[in-house]
Design an enzyme around this catalytic site. Structure first.
Site, PDB file in Angstrom:
ATOM      1  N   CYS A   2       0.944  -1.113   0.054  1.00 27.21           N
ATOM      2  CA  CYS A   2       0.071   0.005   0.079  1.00 27.21           C
ATOM      3  C   CYS A   2       1.123   1.265   0.270  1.00 27.21           C
ATOM      4  O   CYS A   2       2.267   1.199   0.242  1.00 27.21           O
ATOM      5  CB  CYS A   2      -0.668  -0.027   1.222  1.00 27.21           C
ATOM      6  SG  CYS A   2      -1.754  -1.506   1.286  1.00 27.21           S
ATOM      7  N   ARG A  27       2.061   1.384  -6.244  1.00 22.47           N
ATOM      8  CA  ARG A  27       2.089   0.293  -5.395  1.00 22.47           C
ATOM      9  C   ARG A  27       0.680  -0.408  -5.083  1.00 22.47           C
ATOM     10  O   ARG A  27       0.588  -1.182  -4.290  1.00 22.47           O
ATOM     11  CB  ARG A  27       2.525   1.004  -3.999  1.00 22.47           C
ATOM     12  CG  ARG A  27       3.806   1.778  -4.000  1.00 22.47           C
ATOM     13  CD  ARG A  27       4.084   2.509  -2.708  1.00 22.47           C
ATOM     14  NE  ARG A  27       4.162   1.326  -1.377  1.00 22.47           N
ATOM     15  CZ  ARG A  27       5.229   0.993  -0.922  1.00 22.47           C
ATOM     16  NH1 ARG A  27       6.208   1.087  -1.892  1.00 22.47           N
ATOM     17  NH2 ARG A  27       5.270   0.140  -0.005  1.00 22.47           N
ATOM     18  N   TRP A  75      -3.623  -1.877  -1.503  1.00 16.56           N
ATOM     19  CA  TRP A  75      -3.492  -2.983  -2.130  1.00 16.56           C
ATOM     20  C   TRP A  75      -4.089  -4.030  -1.493  1.00 16.56           C
ATOM     21  O   TRP A  75      -3.326  -4.440  -0.241  1.00 16.56           O
ATOM     22  CB  TRP A  75      -1.877  -3.178  -2.471  1.00 16.56           C
ATOM     23  CG  TRP A  75      -1.547  -4.603  -3.266  1.00 16.56           C
ATOM     24  CD1 TRP A  75      -1.538  -5.718  -2.509  1.00 16.56           C
ATOM     25  CD2 TRP A  75      -1.959  -4.963  -4.529  1.00 16.56           C
ATOM     26  NE1 TRP A  75      -1.114  -6.882  -3.289  1.00 16.56           N
ATOM     27  CE2 TRP A  75      -1.574  -6.337  -4.454  1.00 16.56           C
ATOM     28  CE3 TRP A  75      -2.239  -4.293  -5.648  1.00 16.56           C
ATOM     29  CZ2 TRP A  75      -1.678  -7.256  -5.585  1.00 16.56           C
ATOM     30  CZ3 TRP A  75      -2.250  -5.136  -6.727  1.00 16.56           C
ATOM     31  CH2 TRP A  75      -1.949  -6.540  -6.742  1.00 16.56           C
ATOM     32  N   ASN A 101       0.740  -0.195   6.071  1.00 17.52           N
ATOM     33  CA  ASN A 101       0.892  -0.882   4.996  1.00 17.52           C
ATOM     34  C   ASN A 101       1.678  -2.230   5.574  1.00 17.52           C
ATOM     35  O   ASN A 101       2.612  -2.168   6.536  1.00 17.52           O
ATOM     36  CB  ASN A 101       1.908  -0.177   4.136  1.00 17.52           C
ATOM     37  CG  ASN A 101       2.521  -1.122   3.101  1.00 17.52           C
ATOM     38  OD1 ASN A 101       1.905  -2.129   2.553  1.00 17.52           O
ATOM     39  ND2 ASN A 101       3.565  -0.938   2.654  1.00 17.52           N
ATOM     40  N   GLY A 102       1.316  -3.513   5.154  1.00 17.87           N
ATOM     41  CA  GLY A 102       1.722  -4.735   5.842  1.00 17.87           C
ATOM     42  C   GLY A 102       0.749  -5.633   6.013  1.00 17.87           C
ATOM     43  O   GLY A 102      -0.513  -5.453   5.792  1.00 17.87           O
ATOM     44  N   GLU A 480       9.296 -22.513 -17.788  1.00 15.87           N
ATOM     45  CA  GLU A 480       9.076 -21.149 -17.170  1.00 15.87           C
ATOM     46  C   GLU A 480      10.190 -20.405 -17.593  1.00 15.87           C
ATOM     47  O   GLU A 480      10.166 -19.304 -17.943  1.00 15.87           O
ATOM     48  CB  GLU A 480       8.913 -21.250 -15.488  1.00 15.87           C
ATOM     49  CG  GLU A 480       8.883 -19.796 -14.980  1.00 15.87           C
ATOM     50  CD  GLU A 480       8.037 -18.675 -15.632  1.00 15.87           C
ATOM     51  OE1 GLU A 480       7.155 -19.105 -16.270  1.00 15.87           O
ATOM     52  OE2 GLU A 480       8.217 -17.546 -15.054  1.00 15.87           O
ATOM     53  N   LYS A 484      10.508 -16.889 -20.025  1.00 11.95           N
ATOM     54  CA  LYS A 484      10.747 -15.523 -19.471  1.00 11.95           C
ATOM     55  C   LYS A 484      11.815 -14.952 -20.518  1.00 11.95           C
ATOM     56  O   LYS A 484      11.724 -14.207 -20.942  1.00 11.95           O
ATOM     57  CB  LYS A 484      11.743 -15.898 -18.247  1.00 11.95           C
ATOM     58  CG  LYS A 484      10.762 -16.122 -17.060  1.00 11.95           C
ATOM     59  CD  LYS A 484      10.213 -14.857 -16.506  1.00 11.95           C
ATOM     60  CE  LYS A 484       8.789 -14.431 -16.681  1.00 11.95           C
ATOM     61  NZ  LYS A 484       7.775 -15.197 -16.684  1.00 11.95           N
ATOM     62  N   GLU A 487       9.831 -14.057 -23.775  1.00 12.17           N
ATOM     63  CA  GLU A 487       8.884 -12.962 -23.679  1.00 12.17           C
ATOM     64  C   GLU A 487       9.649 -11.505 -23.283  1.00 12.17           C
ATOM     65  O   GLU A 487       9.109 -10.562 -23.535  1.00 12.17           O
ATOM     66  CB  GLU A 487       7.686 -13.202 -22.694  1.00 12.17           C
ATOM     67  CG  GLU A 487       8.083 -13.395 -21.496  1.00 12.17           C
ATOM     68  CD  GLU A 487       7.061 -13.275 -20.140  1.00 12.17           C
ATOM     69  OE1 GLU A 487       5.892 -12.805 -20.601  1.00 12.17           O
ATOM     70  OE2 GLU A 487       6.974 -13.901 -19.220  1.00 12.17           O
ATOM     71  N   HIS A 503      14.184 -37.724 -28.101  1.00 13.20           N
ATOM     72  CA  HIS A 503      12.947 -38.076 -28.956  1.00 13.20           C
ATOM     73  C   HIS A 503      12.783 -37.098 -29.991  1.00 13.20           C
ATOM     74  O   HIS A 503      11.623 -36.939 -30.227  1.00 13.20           O
ATOM     75  CB  HIS A 503      11.793 -38.422 -28.108  1.00 13.20           C
ATOM     76  CG  HIS A 503      11.855 -39.372 -27.112  1.00 13.20           C
ATOM     77  ND1 HIS A 503      12.059 -40.813 -27.542  1.00 13.20           N
ATOM     78  CD2 HIS A 503      12.167 -39.485 -25.535  1.00 13.20           C
ATOM     79  CE1 HIS A 503      12.272 -41.459 -26.361  1.00 13.20           C
ATOM     80  NE2 HIS A 503      12.394 -40.882 -25.307  1.00 13.20           N
ATOM     81  N   LYS A 602       0.081  -7.299 -19.066  1.00  9.97           N
ATOM     82  CA  LYS A 602       0.032  -7.753 -17.722  1.00  9.97           C
ATOM     83  C   LYS A 602      -1.016  -8.698 -17.394  1.00  9.97           C
ATOM     84  O   LYS A 602      -0.784  -9.863 -16.707  1.00  9.97           O
ATOM     85  CB  LYS A 602       0.300  -6.391 -16.675  1.00  9.97           C
ATOM     86  CG  LYS A 602       0.375  -6.963 -15.356  1.00  9.97           C
ATOM     87  CD  LYS A 602       1.781  -7.814 -15.239  1.00  9.97           C
ATOM     88  CE  LYS A 602       2.175  -8.551 -13.949  1.00  9.97           C
ATOM     89  NZ  LYS A 602       3.248  -9.407 -14.013  1.00  9.97           N
TER      90      LYS A 602
HETATM   91  C1  AGP Z   1       4.368 -14.673 -17.429  1.00  6.62           C
HETATM   92  O1  AGP Z   1       5.390 -14.082 -17.417  1.00  6.62           O
HETATM   93  C2  AGP Z   1       3.267 -13.786 -18.551  1.00  6.62           C
HETATM   94  N1  AGP Z   1       3.070 -12.277 -17.884  1.00  6.62           N
HETATM   95  C3  AGP Z   1       1.883 -14.469 -18.421  1.00  6.62           C
HETATM   96  O2  AGP Z   1       2.257 -15.877 -19.092  1.00  6.62           O
HETATM   97  C4  AGP Z   1       0.982 -14.648 -17.412  1.00  6.62           C
HETATM   98  O3  AGP Z   1       1.636 -15.540 -16.542  1.00  6.62           O
HETATM   99  C5  AGP Z   1      -0.347 -15.330 -17.986  1.00  6.62           C
HETATM  100  O4  AGP Z   1      -0.991 -14.469 -18.763  1.00  6.62           O
HETATM  101  C6  AGP Z   1      -1.124 -15.396 -16.599  1.00  6.62           C
HETATM  102  O5  AGP Z   1      -1.537 -14.208 -16.105  1.00  6.62           O
HETATM  103  P1  AGP Z   1      -2.311 -14.318 -14.639  1.00  6.62           P
HETATM  104  O6  AGP Z   1      -1.211 -15.130 -13.723  1.00  6.62           O
HETATM  105  O7  AGP Z   1      -2.482 -13.073 -14.146  1.00  6.62           O
HETATM  106  O8  AGP Z   1      -3.359 -15.103 -14.813  1.00  6.62           O
END
Ligand code: AGP
Length: 607
Positions: A2, A27, A75, A101-102, A480, A484, A487, A503, A602
């Site tokens: 927050c 935040r 938040w 905040n916390g 993962e 990373k 993307e 394979h 996001k």
């Molecule tokens: C991961 O780095 C990406 N931003 C994307 O794959 C993300 O994990 C995916 O869109 C799911 O988002 P969410 O966890 O908000 O549902």
């Protein structure tokens, strides 16, 4: 996280507070509020949504007057985002106002005590126990300072608190433990803020409070004592930061800041949820459906992207720790499946944003099947959180960078705790919980080597292809790590189960097609080593993530990055960190905006 602001001086406080809150909106801002003191009374105004909603609700011909005030952007961690749960919170009589905040770990027991002593609560937040606790002590001996200290001594958890007392209209009180709080030193005026970005344009001279210290602040004077009320010295520091910079702290990007928040995020995810005395976890969000969960025979995990990969780790965790058959589906695929589900099947949806359209659609489908639905969500009050039957919040704070980093660590931590929650064999859980509490410091050891990774990234940032390999718990980490890298740096990267490499994918191996191998010292190390031999035999370039002290790997790999030893179920919490840093450094070295990668959002709220 927050945002907190405070002001005491000669100017009207309202505009200063609102501007400070706007600077802190990164935040988190699901709701906001201010408390203004004037002539012995405190006026509190709050609103749901961004600060501008609060601002427009206050824009009248006669704005609230007062040269002392506190403000807050929320938040949510406890209690959905609404006006009642927004800060500031006050006591029964409206004499005391508090912003926080916390997370107050022992708020439930304090709230019960206070309710039994006649205090009436208006919100579902942990914060609201603070003004009532001070009031309770004030009722006993009518001395605000001693009431304040007595109350603070009873609070456990993480907090940054700023407190106003209507009967001390020229004084602000501030204290912190684990959450950030800074005092801005002005000329016949003083400020408080969660971070210096709220002070830009007001002052560059700041005092950073230390954990457990309590500051008493007037327009002319600042005094700081420890919790035993012994005076402590403080240093005034001059800042040279611009606004954007101050929101990122010392970091050039939110992504790097959030990677470095990893240790604290793991701590705040398990804070108050581990009952080490009986090797159990307490997940309040699941207690309301505990009876319906005890006959769980099968678990479906539904998610997208990084959250899906966290779910793949969860599959191993639930099967090995809880002994429950588990399968993971891409939410975007599950919604088209026609699976026959028997009694005892539950669905767990994982989503940082809580708004991902595919995951929400999968949740709806699970509910149509009549399944019990649980959610693991970071954003309190989000759609998925509200529409699932029960769930566990991450408490990871807002994640600004598009790439999911700290929230992945938090998701893994929650899944470990849920596996223990379902586990009937508590003999395993003690070792896991003891090791889980050591994970933050082990992540810190990895982060301390970030400069080494930055140098290694320079050797690899020119490639256009990368293969990531892992086994068991590290197979999802390979996926993962590849996500990373692709993307953030737009390099083609594929994650594979190491056993699958021969394979097909091995056909791609060449000196121009490097492999990142996740090969900590564990039950499948030998199998991994033979994979690496196969790669070397084809002159493949090899970068290995290995356990510190494991010297065998150095004879095979071109480069090795060492991480601390841990138990296999917790390995992903460590092995993913160098991969997050690697992607960050390759992406920045290739000149891209790692906080806002091209074509990405996001939260993917479209299908
Ligand atoms: C991961 O780095 C990406 N931003 C994307 O794959 C993300 O994990 C995916 O869109 C799911 O988002 P969410 O966890 O908000 O549902």
């Amino acid at each position: 996280m927050c945002g907190i602001v405070g002001y005491i001086g000669k100017e009207q406080s309202l505009p200063i507070l609102l501007n400070g809150l706007k600077a802190l909106e990164y935040r988190g801002y699901d709701s906001a509020g201010v408390a203004i003191g004037d002539k012995g009374t405190i006026t509190i105004k709050k609103a749901v949504g961004q600060v501008k909603v609060l601002e427009s609700s206050l824009a009248t011909d006669h704005p609230i007057q007062g040269t002392i005030g506190i403000g807050h952007t929320r938040w949510a961690t406890h209690g959905v985002p609404n006006e009642l749960n927004a800060h500031p919170h006050s006591d029964c009589k409206g004499r005391i106002a508090v912003v926080h905040n916390g997370i107050i770990e022992n708020y439930k027991e304090l709230k019960t005590y206070l309710e039994n002593h006649g205090h009436i609560f208006r919100s579902d937040t942990d914060t609201e126990i603070v003004p009532h606790l001070i009031e309770d002590f004030l009722n006993k001996r009518n001395n605000f300072d001693s009431a304040l200290f007595d109350a603070l001594k009873m609070i456990r958890g993480a907090y940054a608190l700023v407190i106003m007392d209507a009967e001390n209209p020229t004084t602000l009180y501030a204290t912190k433990r684990s959450s950030p709080l800074v005092i801005g030193v002005g000329n016949n005026e003083n400020f408080l803020a969660s971070d210096p970005s709220a002070l830009i344009g007001k002052t560059k001279d700041v005092i950073y409070l230390n954990d457990g210290e309590v500051a008493t602040i007037t327009s002319e004077n600042i005094s700081v004592v420890n919790i035993e009320q012994q005076k402590t010295s403080f240093e005034i520091v001059r800042l040279e930061w611009d606004l954007e910079q101050s929101q990122k702290g010392n970091f050039p990007h939110f992504m790097l800041k959030e990677i470095f928040e990893g240790p604290e995020v793991v701590r705040s995810t398990f804070r108050g949820r581990i009952k080490s005395e009986d090797n159990l976890v307490k997940l309040g969000g699941l207690d309301q459906v505990r009876d319906k969960l005890k006959d769980t025979k099968r678990i479906l995990i539904l998610a997208c992207g990084t959250s899906y990969y966290a779910g793949l780790v969860g599959e191993y965790l639930f099967e090995e720790i809880a002994g429950i058959p588990t399968e993971v589906h891409f939410a975007s695929e599950f919604r088209y499946r026609e699976e026959p589900f028997d009694e005892g099947t539950i669905a767990i949806v994982i989503s940082q944003s809580g708004e991902t359209a595919d995951t929400l659609a999968a949740l709806h489908k699970a509910k149509e099947y009549g399944l019990m639905t649980l959610s693991v969500v970071n954003t309190v009050g989000s759609t998925i959180a509200r529409e699932s039957d029960a769930g566990v919040y991450n408490h990871a704070g807002p994640e600004i960078g598009v790439a999911s980093t700290k929230s992945f660590l938090s998701q893994l931590t929650v899944l470990v705790m849920i596996a223990i929650y379902f586990s009937k064999d508590k003999s395993k859980t003690q070792l896991i919980l003891e090791e889980l509490e050591k994970i933050p410091e082990k992540i810190e050891k990895i982060l301390a080597q970030s400069e080494l990774l930055k140098k290694l990234a320079e050797k690899y940032n020119h490639y256009e292809h990368f293969l990531f390999l892992g086994r068991r718990y590290n197979y999802p980490v390979a996926l993962e790590g590849a996500l990373k890298l692709k993307e953030i740096s737009y390099m083609h990267a594929e994650g594979y189960g190491a056993g699958e490499m021969k394979h097909g994918p091995i056909a791609m191996i060449s000196p121009d097609f490097p492999t990142m191998a996740i090969v900590p010292h564990n039950s499948v190390s030998e199998k991994m080593m033979s994979n690496l031999e196969e790669i070397k035999a084809r002159k493949g370039t090899l970068f290995a993530i290995a356990t510190e002290g494991d010297t065998t790997i150095a004879s095979l790999a071109n480069d090795v990055f060492y991480i601390p030893k841990t138990i296999e179920p917790l390995e992903p919490l460590l092995t993913v960190v160098p991969l997050q840093l690697f992607a960050y450094y390759v992406g920045t070295q290739r000149g891209f905006d790692v906080d806002k990668p091209r074509n990405l959002a996001k939260s993917v709220t479209v299908e």
